[in-house]
Design a protein around this motif. Structure first.
Motif, mmCIF file in Angstrom:
data_model
loop_
_atom_site.group_PDB
_atom_site.id
_atom_site.type_symbol
_atom_site.label_atom_id
_atom_site.label_comp_id
_atom_site.label_asym_id
_atom_site.label_seq_id
_atom_site.Cartn_x
_atom_site.Cartn_y
_atom_site.Cartn_z
ATOM 1 N N TYR B 77 2.560 -20.471 -0.946
ATOM 2 C CA TYR B 77 2.532 -19.921 -2.295
ATOM 3 C C TYR B 77 1.166 -20.096 -2.950
ATOM 4 O O TYR B 77 0.703 -19.236 -3.694
ATOM 5 C CB TYR B 77 3.621 -20.562 -3.168
ATOM 6 C CG TYR B 77 5.015 -20.243 -2.693
ATOM 7 C CD1 TYR B 77 5.933 -21.241 -2.419
ATOM 8 C CD2 TYR B 77 5.413 -18.915 -2.494
ATOM 9 C CE1 TYR B 77 7.201 -20.943 -1.979
ATOM 10 C CE2 TYR B 77 6.674 -18.615 -2.050
ATOM 11 C CZ TYR B 77 7.572 -19.628 -1.792
ATOM 12 O OH TYR B 77 8.824 -19.331 -1.340
ATOM 13 N N LYS B 248 0.706 -9.965 0.202
ATOM 14 C CA LYS B 248 1.629 -10.383 -0.848
ATOM 15 C C LYS B 248 0.856 -10.984 -2.013
ATOM 16 O O LYS B 248 0.038 -11.867 -1.836
ATOM 17 C CB LYS B 248 2.594 -11.435 -0.310
ATOM 18 C CG LYS B 248 3.545 -10.864 0.716
ATOM 19 C CD LYS B 248 4.645 -11.856 0.998
ATOM 20 C CE LYS B 248 5.368 -11.523 2.271
ATOM 21 N NZ LYS B 248 5.965 -10.192 2.243
ATOM 22 N N MET B 253 6.212 -11.636 -4.854
ATOM 23 C CA MET B 253 7.138 -12.750 -4.701
ATOM 24 C C MET B 253 8.157 -12.770 -5.840
ATOM 25 O O MET B 253 9.332 -13.046 -5.619
ATOM 26 C CB MET B 253 6.382 -14.085 -4.670
ATOM 27 C CG MET B 253 5.438 -14.250 -3.504
ATOM 28 S SD MET B 253 6.168 -13.830 -1.913
ATOM 29 C CE MET B 253 7.489 -15.000 -1.819
ATOM 30 N N TYR B 255 9.289 -10.233 -7.491
ATOM 31 C CA TYR B 255 10.230 -9.161 -7.205
ATOM 32 C C TYR B 255 11.219 -9.585 -6.127
ATOM 33 O O TYR B 255 12.424 -9.417 -6.263
ATOM 34 C CB TYR B 255 9.460 -7.920 -6.753
ATOM 35 C CG TYR B 255 10.332 -6.799 -6.246
ATOM 36 C CD1 TYR B 255 10.532 -6.611 -4.889
ATOM 37 C CD2 TYR B 255 10.952 -5.938 -7.134
ATOM 38 C CE1 TYR B 255 11.330 -5.587 -4.425
ATOM 39 C CE2 TYR B 255 11.757 -4.911 -6.673
ATOM 40 C CZ TYR B 255 11.935 -4.735 -5.326
ATOM 41 O OH TYR B 255 12.736 -3.722 -4.864
ATOM 42 N N GLN B 256 10.690 -10.157 -5.049
ATOM 43 C CA GLN B 256 11.568 -10.542 -3.937
ATOM 44 C C GLN B 256 12.594 -11.580 -4.378
ATOM 45 O O GLN B 256 13.776 -11.456 -4.105
ATOM 46 C CB GLN B 256 10.737 -11.095 -2.783
ATOM 47 C CG GLN B 256 11.563 -11.223 -1.521
ATOM 48 C CD GLN B 256 10.805 -11.945 -0.433
ATOM 49 O OE1 GLN B 256 10.521 -13.125 -0.509
ATOM 50 N NE2 GLN B 256 10.488 -11.231 0.628
ATOM 51 N N GLN B 257 12.118 -12.594 -5.085
ATOM 52 C CA GLN B 257 13.030 -13.653 -5.506
ATOM 53 C C GLN B 257 14.029 -13.160 -6.536
ATOM 54 O O GLN B 257 15.200 -13.528 -6.513
ATOM 55 C CB GLN B 257 12.235 -14.833 -6.088
ATOM 56 C CG GLN B 257 11.422 -15.587 -5.065
ATOM 57 C CD GLN B 257 12.305 -16.316 -4.066
ATOM 58 O OE1 GLN B 257 13.423 -16.697 -4.354
ATOM 59 N NE2 GLN B 257 11.785 -16.497 -2.862
ATOM 60 N N LEU B 259 15.011 -9.798 -7.412
ATOM 61 C CA LEU B 259 15.903 -8.701 -7.074
ATOM 62 C C LEU B 259 16.575 -8.833 -5.719
ATOM 63 O O LEU B 259 17.746 -8.522 -5.578
ATOM 64 C CB LEU B 259 15.160 -7.371 -7.123
ATOM 65 C CG LEU B 259 15.222 -6.630 -8.458
ATOM 66 C CD1 LEU B 259 14.656 -5.247 -8.286
ATOM 67 C CD2 LEU B 259 16.644 -6.535 -8.957
#
Lengths: 365, 299
Positions: B77, B248, B253, B255-257, B259
C-alpha cells in the motif's frame, strides 16, 4: 468588526447550519412513511444494456398488463446495486434486487433478503433444484457457464485447433494472446476457484488456482487485463487477444451478431454461474416484489429471458430451440457437469483472494 | 473648528441601528451546502474508517485502528501511495511545462486569439471523461496513431498504452486549462511597467523573465499546481483505463475495497489517508514557495 458583531455572526452561523440540518432530517421522514402504504408499485434494480432494453420493451409492459402493478426499473451492476441495498438496509428503497452469486450469499449472510413465500411464488414448484436456494431465500433467474471465449478466426489463421479445455490456455503458442478480466469482475474470481478445484483443492486455500494463473502470467501468455465486458469484447473482436475466460452468453451473442467469436465449454468442466432474484427485507412493497419474482420465473418470461440472454432457463416447463440447447447448459445432466463453487467459503475468503491477486497477478513485473 | 467638533460629536454617539451580518448572509447558502454535503459526509467517512468489517456480519461499529495500521505498515500500500503522489507530481510538472508558455502567449495575444486558445484548451472538459479516455485508448493503443507512427519510422517501441506515460498524457490533457487560466490571470495582473523598468535597467529578455516576470506569476502558478495536483492524485477513470490493471493508484484501491469487497471501513481509511497526504504535500509546497526566495511577491 467589533466583539459584538463577531458574537452575533457566530450565533447566526450555528443557527442557520443547525436549522438546515434539522430541516433536512425531518423532511425525510414523511416520505418514508408514505412509501410503505401503497403496493401499486415495485422497484426493480437490475442490469443495464440489453437487459434494460428487454425489461422496458417486453418484461415491464407484460407484467403491468397482467397485474396492474407499476414497475420502476433502476439500472446498475450487481455490485453497485448491492451497495445501495446495503446502505439503505434500515429503510430500503429497492424491492427486487437482481444479484450475482457472491452478493446472493453475502446478502443472505447479512440478513438483507426475505424468504420467498410459496403461496405467492407458485412457479417455484416448477423450478429446477439447482436453481433453488436451500433456505428459499431468492431464486436463480437463469443459469450460464463460465468458460473459454475465443476468436475463432485468429485460431483458424494460426492453424491451431479451437480451444476446448482449460489447459489449452497454457499453450506456449498463445504467448501474449490471453486476456482476463481484472479482479473486480466475477469471472476472474471464479477462475481462481475453478482452477483450484481442478487441481484437487478447495476454496479454503486458493493457492493451487493462484499458482496456475501466475504461471499463465510468467510464461507471457496472460498479457492483458480488461476492466469491463465492453473492453474485453473489444480486445477479442479486434484480435489483440485470442482467448479469455468469460460467461457463456457474451460469446454467443457476439457470434450471432457476426463477429468471429465463439465459446467453448471446457472439457474438464465449465463453471456454474447464475444471477438471482432477491426480495429485499423490509422493502416498501414486499408482496409486489414477490409477485414480480413469480412472474419472472414463470414459463413465458423464462423463455423470453433465455432467448434474450442466451442462458438456460430455470423453469422445467420451458422448451428451448435446438440452437439454444447447444449454447446453454439447459439439461439437468449438463448442469450436473458444471463445477459448482462453494460460495459461502468464497464469500468468507474473498478479501484474501483479492490481496493475493493484487500482489501476485496484477503486480508490476 | 466647527467641522471638527461635529465629527467628534458623531464619533461619541453610540450606533443605534443593529448591523446586519451581511457578509455572513451572503456566505450562508454556500456554507450550508458545504456543511451538509461535504463536511457531514466527510465526518461520516472518518468515523467509518475507525470501524471494523467482516464479510459475514458487515460493518462492526467498534473503534479500531487496524485499517490505518494495515495501510501504513504494508509495503504494497505504501508503494501505491508513493505511486499516486509521483503521478500527481509528474502530471503537475508536465502541465506546468506545457501550460506556462501558453499562458505567456495569452498575455500578448489579441482578444480573438485569446478566445480561440481558451476554447481549445477547455475543449477536453466539454467531453465526458469516459469518452475522452476512450479517445486516448484509440490513439495510444496497438493499432493507434502513436504506435503506427513509431513503427512507420522504424522504431522498435512498445505500445504506449497501459503505462504511466499514457496516464500522465490523459491527465495533463484535461488538467491543462486549470493551470493555464490560473497562471494567465496572474501574468495579466503584472504591471507592464515593471518588466519595462527591468529592461530599461539593462536586463536582457531572459533575465527579465527569470528574475521579474516568473516570480511575479508565482501566486498563479501555485494556485494552478494546487488544482492540478489534487485532481491528479484523486483521479480514477484515467489511471484505470490508460494505466492497465497493474497500474494501481489509491483511488483504484478505494474502489476495489468499497465496491468489490464491500469493506467500507477500509476504503474510508484509504480515502482519509489520501486526503491527509495530499493536503500535507500541498501545505509543504505552498510554505516552501511562499516562504522562499520570492516571498516578497506574496506580501
Amino acid at each position: 468588526m467589533t466583539e459584538q458583531d463577531t458574537r452575533i455572526t457566530r450565533r447566526a452561523t450555528l443557527g442557520i447550519g443547525a436549522s438546515l440540518i434539522a430541516g433536512y432530517g425531518l423532511r425525510a421522514q414523511p416520505a418514508l412513511a408514505q412509501a410503505g402504504r401503497t403496493e401499486g408499485e415495485v422497484v426493480f434494480a437490475g442490469y443495464g444494456g440489453t437487459f434494460e432494453q428487454f425489461a422496458r420493451n417486453e418484461l415491464i409492459p407484460a407484467f403491468e398488463k397482467q397485474t396492474g402493478i407499476k414497475v420502476r426499473f433502476v439500472v446498475g451492476t450487481a455490485l453497485s446495486n448491492f451497495a445501495k441495498v446495503m446502505a439503505s438496509r434500515n429503510s430500503p428503497e429497492i424491492d427486487l434486487y437482481w444479484s450475482n452469486e457472491l452478493t446472493h450469499v453475502a446478502g443472505k449472510q447479512q440478513g438483507l433478503y426475505e424468504k420467498l413465500d410459496p403461496a405467492i411464488c407458485t412457479n417455484l414448484a416448477d423450478v429446477t433444484e439447482s436453481a433453488k436456494d436451500p433456505d428459499n431465500i431468492g431464486v436463480a433467474s437463469y443459469v450460464m457457464a463460465t468458460g473459454i471465449q475465443y476468436n475463432s478466426k485468429a485460431f483458424a489463421d494460426a492453424g491451431m485447433p479451437a480451444p476446448s479445455a482449460w489447459s489449452d490456455l497454457w499453450d506456449p503458442r498463445l504467448k501474449g494472446k490471453i486476456a482476463l478480466y481484472n479482479f473486480s469482475v466475477a469471472y476472474s474470481q471464479d477462475l481462481l476457484a475453478i482452477l483450484t478445484r481442478l487441481a484437487g483443492g478447495t476454496e479454503k486455500d486458493i493457492r493451487p488456482g493462484l499458482e496456475r494463473v501466475k504461471a499463465l502470467r510468467t510464461s507471457g501468455n496472460l498479457a492483458m487485463f480488461a476492466s469491463s465486458p465492453a473492453e474485453l469484447d473489444n480486445m477479442l473482436v479486434q484480435g489483440q487477444a485470442w482467448a479469455t475466460v468469460n460467461g457463456s452468453p457474451r460469446g454467443f451473442i457476439l457470434k450471432d451478431r457476426g463477429a468471429p467469436i465463439d465459446f467453448a465449454f471446457p472439457k474438464e468442466g465449465a463453471g456454474f454461474f447464475a444471477n438471482y432474484f432477491e426480495a429485499v427485507k423490509n422493502a416498501p412493497h414486499p408482496k409486489a416484489a414477490q409477485t414480480l419474482i413469480n412472474f419472472l420465473i414463470g414459463p413465458e418470461m423464462q423463455l423470453a429471458i433465455a432467448n434474450g440472454m442466451v442462458a438456460a432457463p430455470i423453469n422445467r416447463k420451458v422448451v428451448l430451440s435446438d440452437k439454444l440447447k447447444a449454447q446453454t447448459p439447459s439439461s439437468e445432466a449438463e448442469i450436473k457437469k458444471l463445477i459448482r463453487i462453494d460460495r459461502v467459503e468464497m464469500n468468507k475468503q474473498l478479501d484474501n483472494w483479492a490481496e493475493l491477486w493484487n500482489r501476485e497477478i496484477e503486480a508490476k513485473r | 473648528m466647527r467641522l471638527a467638533a461635529t465629527a467628534t460629536e458623531q464619533a461619541s454617539l453610540p450606533s443605534r441601528r443593529p448591523r446586519l451580518p451581511v457578509p455572513l448572509l451572503l456566505l450562508a447558502p454556500a456554507l450550508a451546502i458545504f456543511l451538509v454535503f461535504f463536511v457531514l459526509p466527510l465526518g461520516v467517512l472518518v468515523v467509518n474508517s475507525f470501524h471494523d468489517y467482516s464479510r459475514l456480519t458487515g460493518i462492526i461499529p467498534t473503534f479500531t485502528l487496524k485499517n490505518y495500521v494495515r495501510i501504513l505498515s504494508d509495503g504494497f500500500y505504501l508503494e501505491i501511495i508513493f505511486r499516486t503522489l509521483r503521478l500527481a507530481f509528474l502530471t503537475s510538472c508536465v502541465t506546468l511545462i506545457i501550460g506556462y508558455p501558453i499562458a505567456l502567449y495569452l498575455t500578448v495575444a489579441s482578444a480573438r486569439q485569446r478566445a480561440w486558445i481558451i476554447l481549445l484548451i477547455l475543449s477536453p472538459l466539454l467531453v465526458s471523461v469516459i469518452v475522452r479516455t476512450f479517445g486516448w485508448l484509440i490513439i495510444l493503443g496497438p493499432n493507434g496513431l502513436v504506435h503506427s507512427l513509431f513503427l512507420a519510422l522504424g522504431l522498435q517501441a512498445s505500445v504506449p498504452l497501459h503505462s504511466e506515460g499514457a496516464v500522465i498524457a490523459g491527465l495533463a490533457n484535461v488538467l491543462l486549462p486549470f493551470l493555464v487560466l490560473a497562471v494567465a490571470t496572474s501574468l495579466q495582473a503584472i504591471d507592464p511597467a515593471v518588466p519595462l523598468a527591468a529592461a530599461s535597467l539593462g536586463a536582457g529578455p531572459w533575465r527579465v523573465f527569470r528574475l521579474v516576470v516568473f516570480p511575479l506569476s508565482l501566486p498563479g502558478v501555485i494556485a494552478g499546481l494546487l488544482i492540478v495536483f489534487s485532481l491528479a492524485s484523486s483521479s480514477f477513470v484515467t489511471p484505470a483505463l490508460l494505466g492497465g490493471a497493474d497500474y494501481k493508484v489509491m483511488s483504484t484501491m478505494i474502489y476495489q475495497q468499497a465496491l468489490i469487497l464491500q469493506n467500507w471501513p477500509f476504503a474510508a481509511a484509504f480515502a482519509v489517508v489520501l486526503v491527509l497526504v495530499v493536503f500535507l504535500v500541498l501545505l509543504v509546497q505552498t510554505r516552501l514557495i511562499e516562504g522562499g526566495r520570492y516571498r516578497v511577491v506574496f506580501h
